[in-house]
Design an enzyme around this catalytic site. Structure first.
Site, PDB file in Angstrom:
ATOM      1  N   GLU A 124      19.883  16.940   3.602  1.00 55.25           N
ATOM      2  CA  GLU A 124      18.824  16.476   2.687  1.00 55.25           C
ATOM      3  C   GLU A 124      19.335  15.569   1.532  1.00 55.25           C
ATOM      4  OE1 GLU A 124      16.467  19.920   1.154  1.00 55.25           O
ATOM      5  OE2 GLU A 124      16.112  20.349   3.391  1.00 55.25           O
ATOM      6  N   HIS A 248       9.457  16.378  -6.813  1.00 56.41           N
ATOM      7  CA  HIS A 248       9.794  16.153  -5.199  1.00 56.41           C
ATOM      8  C   HIS A 248       9.143  14.668  -4.804  1.00 56.41           C
ATOM      9  CE1 HIS A 248      10.177  16.205  -0.900  1.00 56.41           C
ATOM     10  NE2 HIS A 248      10.907  17.357  -1.140  1.00 56.41           N
ATOM     11  N   ARG A 294      17.004  14.022  -5.790  1.00 54.31           N
ATOM     12  CA  ARG A 294      15.608  14.019  -5.588  1.00 54.31           C
ATOM     13  C   ARG A 294      15.235  13.372  -7.201  1.00 54.31           C
ATOM     14  NH1 ARG A 294      13.534  19.670  -4.100  1.00 54.31           N
ATOM     15  NH2 ARG A 294      14.396  19.102  -1.918  1.00 54.31           N
ATOM     16  N   HIS A 355       7.467  19.703  -8.409  1.00 55.03           N
ATOM     17  CA  HIS A 355       7.956  20.656  -7.273  1.00 55.03           C
ATOM     18  C   HIS A 355       8.524  21.937  -7.860  1.00 55.03           C
ATOM     19  CE1 HIS A 355       9.281  21.516  -3.285  1.00 55.03           C
ATOM     20  NE2 HIS A 355      10.465  21.119  -3.654  1.00 55.03           N
ATOM     21  N   ARG A 390      17.897  20.048  -9.543  1.00 57.18           N
ATOM     22  CA  ARG A 390      18.356  21.031  -8.482  1.00 57.18           C
ATOM     23  C   ARG A 390      18.387  20.231  -7.093  1.00 57.18           C
ATOM     24  NH1 ARG A 390      15.888  23.298  -4.299  1.00 57.18           N
ATOM     25  NH2 ARG A 390      13.652  22.658  -4.986  1.00 57.18           N
TER      26      ARG A 390
END
Ligand code: SIN
Length: 425
Positions: A124, A248, A294, A355, A390
């Site tokens: 990811e 997100h 992200r 998110h 995060r």
């Protein structure tokens, strides 16, 4: 009618943090879990991507630590990052022992025969290695189901569904204000009877999740209303980093789709973000392109949308083998088909959406808050792991590690607390 329920531990919330804490704490005392809907209804249940953990020989703790620190934009607590990353493999083993069936892939021998299976590792954004342990694209459901089964089988745990915590009960409300607040439990609304009940405990655990529903567009379920953080704030507990809300990059953009995430794991398998005219744009924004952290990808999409005036961008994974996509992403494939989008052929319309709440109730290394006998775990907490942003799939991991540590700390507190309500002078 006034109802009073007493236990050693009161857990508010039933996602991965709350249930893991409950199972561990139940070894040393009675546990009550209250949860505002059904026991499974939590952000955990909808988690798609997985749990980050160093697992392969090509990976290292140092690399996972660096990726976490880089994503956190200089605001992570290094000691916490180190502790959480190094604790990950053991936590994954515990979930496997509990019966969670993570996705596996065959290892081929030199002669081409399949010798055995190993955990399949996804990738990811922001991760420099493959290290996402997952159960296809339904990881949260697989974990939540296993935890709920174990909780239901534990005679020391009682679950109250459809019960909403209203406020924390504090020492200072009944005795006298002091510099360090002490928590005795919570007032809780029983939705079915309309009564407010008193839940008293020697240790109270906020595992109430984040506050994504503050935003109109969010990947979060309706229960993510930040009430645990608000309750802690009202008693004067330290709250930190609430300005860091993670967006997100890829929520499904469709008038009839509510809060449906298109997992970052698609980009981990090669999906490319494109504008309406088919142009890939992420390389212009970051050297890691579609797999940049992200916050960078979400800001890049916002930039492109403001430039073009379009309503959404598109994710393209149609170049991958259709059978692979259906097997790896069964949930996303099925859900998109409901909206006449076939991810094996079509572009997927996506937009960023709120998110994850990176901040929350400030805790120490054991999940203890600034109020005595009050703990916070998971998205409700600000442990210092995430900093300003995060790293993908570090959230379920954080909840697991801190649930374990908090359960040990709280068990000591419970052991040394003779009465829930201390003698009042
Ligand atoms: C995703 O599957 O893209 C979300 C994973 C996460 O929030 O860590």
């Amino acid at each position: 009618m006034h109802l009073e329920i007493k236990s050693d531990f009161l857990v508010i919330g039933s996602g991965i943090g709350g249930l893991t804490f409950a199972l561990k704490a139940a070894k040393s005392g009675t546990v009550t879990i209250i949860t505002k809907r059904g026991v499974s209804e939590s952000a955990t249940f909808y988690a798609q991507g997985g749990i980050a953990s160093v697992w392969s020989k090509e990976d290292s703790f140092e690399s996972h630590i660096k990726d976490t620190l880089d994503a956190g934009a200089g605001l992570c607590r290094k000691d916490i990052v180190d502790m959480v990353v190094r604790g990950a493999p053991e936590r994954i083993q515990e979930l496997i022992s509990l019966g969670v069936e993570f996705s596996k892939r065959p290892i081929s021998a030199a002669n081409g025969n399949i010798e055995e299976l190993e955990l399949d590792l996804g990738k990811e954004g922001g991760h420099s290695k493959r290290r996402i342990i997952h159960a296809t694209d339904l990881t949260g459901k697989a974990v939540e189901d296993a935890l709920v089964n174990a909780v239901n089988a534990d005679p020391n745990i009682t679950v109250y569904e459809n019960h909403i915590a209203v406020d924390l009960i504090t020492h200072s409300k009944f005795v006298a204000p002091s510099d360090k607040e002490m928590v005795w439990g919570s007032y809780v609304l029983d939705k079915s009877s309309g009564t407010v009940k008193t839940f008293l405990a020697k240790a109270t655990i906020l595992a109430t999740g984040g506050a994504g529903k503050v935003y109109l567009f969010t990947s979060n379920p309706d229960v993510a209303t930040g009430d645990g953080i608000a309750m802690a704030y009202r008693i004067g507990a330290d709250i930190a980093n609430m300005e860091f809300i993670q967006f997100h990059p890829t929520c499904l953009y469709h008038s009839k789709a509510k809060s449906f995430l298109i997992s970052e794991a698609l980009r981990g398998e090669g999906a490319v973000l494109k504008t309406k005219d088919g142009g890939a744009f992420m390389r212009r924004h970051h050297p890691m392109a579609d797999l940049a952290p992200r916050d960078i990808v979400a800001r890049a999409i916002d930039f492109e949308l403001k430039k073009s005036g379009d309503d959404c961008v598109f994710l393209d994974i149609s170049h991958k083998n259709a059978a692979f996509l259906k097997d790896r992403f069964p949930n996303i494939h099925r859900k998109c088909l409901e909206f006449n989008i076939d991810i094996t052929k079509d572009l997927i319309p996506v937009v960023p959406a709120a998110h994850y709440t990176c901040g929350g109730v400030r805790t120490d290394r054991d999940g203890a808050t600034s109020a005595t006998r009050l703990y916070a775990i998971g998205e409700a907490a600000c442990t210092g792991l995430h900093g300003a942003n995060r790293l993908a799939s570090n959230s379920l991991l954080e909840a697991l590690v801190f649930a374990g540590r908090a359960s040990l700390h709280a068990a000591e507190v419970v052991k040394n607390t003779s009465s829930i309500i201390p003698s009042i002078p």
